[in-house]
Design a protein around this motif. Structure first.
Motif, PDB file in Angstrom:
ATOM      1  N   UNK A 115       1.293 -48.902 -45.985  1.00 27.54           N
ATOM      2  CA  UNK A 115       1.881 -48.020 -44.986  1.00 27.54           C
ATOM      3  C   UNK A 115       1.530 -48.609 -43.625  1.00 27.54           C
ATOM      4  N   UNK A 116       2.548 -48.892 -42.824  1.00 24.57           N
ATOM      5  CA  UNK A 116       2.379 -49.567 -41.544  1.00 24.57           C
ATOM      6  C   UNK A 116       2.883 -48.648 -40.428  1.00 24.57           C
ATOM      7  N   UNK A 117       2.080 -48.491 -39.398  1.00 24.64           N
ATOM      8  CA  UNK A 117       2.409 -47.568 -38.318  1.00 24.64           C
ATOM      9  C   UNK A 117       2.646 -48.343 -37.021  1.00 24.64           C
ATOM     10  N   UNK A 118       3.701 -47.950 -36.323  1.00 28.84           N
ATOM     11  CA  UNK A 118       4.089 -48.576 -35.054  1.00 28.84           C
ATOM     12  C   UNK A 118       4.340 -47.486 -34.023  1.00 28.84           C
ATOM     13  N   UNK A 119       4.219 -47.843 -32.739  1.00 22.73           N
ATOM     14  CA  UNK A 119       4.630 -46.942 -31.667  1.00 22.73           C
ATOM     15  C   UNK A 119       5.645 -47.664 -30.788  1.00 22.73           C
ATOM     16  N   UNK A 120       6.617 -46.900 -30.310  1.00 25.05           N
ATOM     17  CA  UNK A 120       7.653 -47.420 -29.418  1.00 25.05           C
ATOM     18  C   UNK A 120       7.583 -46.617 -28.124  1.00 25.05           C
ATOM     19  N   UNK A 121       7.549 -47.339 -26.983  1.00 31.33           N
ATOM     20  CA  UNK A 121       7.504 -46.685 -25.680  1.00 31.33           C
ATOM     21  C   UNK A 121       8.460 -47.387 -24.721  1.00 31.33           C
ATOM     22  N   UNK A 122       9.001 -46.604 -23.804  1.00 31.79           N
ATOM     23  CA  UNK A 122       9.830 -47.186 -22.750  1.00 31.79           C
ATOM     24  C   UNK A 122       8.937 -47.586 -21.580  1.00 31.79           C
ATOM     25  N   UNK A 123       9.203 -48.773 -21.035  1.00 34.66           N
ATOM     26  CA  UNK A 123       8.463 -49.219 -19.857  1.00 34.66           C
ATOM     27  C   UNK A 123       9.076 -48.582 -18.610  1.00 34.66           C
ATOM     28  N   UNK A 124       8.233 -48.297 -17.640  1.00 31.34           N
ATOM     29  CA  UNK A 124       8.720 -47.763 -16.370  1.00 31.34           C
ATOM     30  C   UNK A 124       9.225 -48.936 -15.540  1.00 31.34           C
ATOM     31  N   UNK A 125      10.544 -49.017 -15.403  1.00 36.19           N
ATOM     32  CA  UNK A 125      11.146 -50.127 -14.685  1.00 36.19           C
ATOM     33  C   UNK A 125      11.122 -49.986 -13.173  1.00 36.19           C
ATOM     34  N   UNK A 133      15.817 -43.629  -8.378  1.00 35.77           N
ATOM     35  CA  UNK A 133      16.739 -42.631  -8.909  1.00 35.77           C
ATOM     36  C   UNK A 133      16.574 -42.354 -10.391  1.00 35.77           C
ATOM     37  N   UNK A 134      15.761 -43.158 -11.094  1.00 34.04           N
ATOM     38  CA  UNK A 134      15.591 -42.961 -12.537  1.00 34.04           C
ATOM     39  C   UNK A 134      14.238 -42.335 -12.838  1.00 34.04           C
ATOM     40  N   UNK A 135      14.256 -41.415 -13.783  1.00 34.65           N
ATOM     41  CA  UNK A 135      13.022 -40.893 -14.346  1.00 34.65           C
ATOM     42  C   UNK A 135      12.908 -41.499 -15.742  1.00 34.65           C
ATOM     43  N   UNK A 136      11.855 -42.239 -15.987  1.00 33.50           N
ATOM     44  CA  UNK A 136      11.707 -42.936 -17.270  1.00 33.50           C
ATOM     45  C   UNK A 136      11.041 -42.032 -18.294  1.00 33.50           C
ATOM     46  N   UNK A 137      11.461 -42.195 -19.536  1.00 31.46           N
ATOM     47  CA  UNK A 137      10.937 -41.383 -20.634  1.00 31.46           C
ATOM     48  C   UNK A 137       9.510 -41.831 -20.944  1.00 31.46           C
ATOM     49  N   UNK A 138       8.567 -40.902 -20.897  1.00 32.19           N
ATOM     50  CA  UNK A 138       7.156 -41.235 -21.152  1.00 32.19           C
ATOM     51  C   UNK A 138       6.738 -40.952 -22.590  1.00 32.19           C
ATOM     52  N   UNK A 139       7.667 -40.543 -23.439  1.00 35.04           N
ATOM     53  CA  UNK A 139       7.331 -40.203 -24.826  1.00 35.04           C
ATOM     54  C   UNK A 139       6.864 -41.444 -25.596  1.00 35.04           C
ATOM     55  N   UNK A 140       5.946 -41.214 -26.520  1.00 33.74           N
ATOM     56  CA  UNK A 140       5.518 -42.252 -27.453  1.00 33.74           C
ATOM     57  C   UNK A 140       6.073 -41.878 -28.825  1.00 33.74           C
ATOM     58  N   UNK A 141       6.912 -42.746 -29.373  1.00 32.29           N
ATOM     59  CA  UNK A 141       7.524 -42.469 -30.667  1.00 32.29           C
ATOM     60  C   UNK A 141       6.773 -43.245 -31.749  1.00 32.29           C
ATOM     61  N   UNK A 142       6.345 -42.531 -32.784  1.00 31.70           N
ATOM     62  CA  UNK A 142       5.627 -43.166 -33.899  1.00 31.70           C
ATOM     63  C   UNK A 142       6.620 -43.493 -35.012  1.00 31.70           C
ATOM     64  N   UNK A 143       6.543 -44.697 -35.513  1.00 26.32           N
ATOM     65  CA  UNK A 143       7.399 -45.141 -36.618  1.00 26.32           C
ATOM     66  C   UNK A 143       6.487 -45.550 -37.761  1.00 26.32           C
ATOM     67  N   UNK A 144       6.702 -44.963 -38.933  1.00 23.77           N
ATOM     68  CA  UNK A 144       5.901 -45.302 -40.111  1.00 23.77           C
ATOM     69  C   UNK A 144       6.792 -46.014 -41.111  1.00 23.77           C
ATOM     70  N   UNK A 145       6.389 -47.218 -41.505  1.00 19.66           N
ATOM     71  CA  UNK A 145       7.114 -48.004 -42.487  1.00 19.66           C
ATOM     72  C   UNK A 145       6.297 -48.022 -43.765  1.00 19.66           C
TER      73      UNK A 145
END
Length: 194
Positions: A159-169, A173-185
């Protein structure tokens, strides 16, 4: 496993094939000898078709010496593996399931008034506890589109766990998503194939 005679006319066991299930030991049925002499055999592992296994190509040469000891036949044997003396007959198999791979998808949504479609958004992928990673751990998506991180190859079940995050560019005018999404393979071994 197969036993074959090298010495012409050498007696063979009733069954010339031996099956061992899993890791363990086995013995060919006893060979009946009716006269003194030297009898030579080969013992080999038959190549099977089980996925994930490599089969041992070693050839054992077994020499059985039968002597007449005061009217009683006595048999002793010696073995050689690929021409070198051997204390016994051992075949070794290596198991390695066929690898598998996965790509992790990401979808970018943009809300607001008159949003430009040519802006780039960057995402990072992080693996936990030594999880295998793709060649690139960053992903760029232009506008409100979808993309995938590169292919991740797996060579072992687990079982392998990953996190995906958006970088603040930092785009005005943009508000960047600060959520951390967990992906389990979850990778399972099904008959030698992951």
């Amino acid at each position: 496993f197969d036993i074959d005679r090298v010495t012409e006319g050498a007696p063979l066991p009733e069954e010339t094939t031996l099956v061992i299930t899993g890791e363990g030991e086995g013995t060919f049925v006893a060979v009946p000898y009716t006269s003194a002499g030297t009898y030579v055999y080969t013992v080999t592992e038959r190549t099977g078709s089980q996925t994930g296994y490599t089969y041992d190509s070693a050839v054992y040469t077994v020499t059985v010496t039968v002597t007449d000891e005061d009217g009683q036949l006595e048999a002793t044997w010696t073995a050689e593996k690929d021409g070198a003396p051997s204390d016994g007959i051992t075949f070794t198999n290596h198991y390695e399931p066929a690898p598998t791979s996965v790509s992790i998808p990401v979808k970018k949504e943009i809300t607001g008034y008159a949003t430009p479609s040519d802006k780039d958004f960057n995402f990072t992928l992080t693996g936990e506890d030594g999880a295998p990673m793709p060649e690139e751990d960053t992903l760029t998506i232009t506008g409100a589109n979808s993309g995938t991180f590169g292919e991740i190859s797996f060579t072992a079940a687990g079982v392998y766990t990953y996190t995906v995050q958006e970088e603040n560019g930092g785009e005005p005018g943009y508000t960047y998503d600060t959520a951390t999404h967990e992906v389990v393979v979850t990778v399972t071994d099904i008959g030698g194939v992951l």
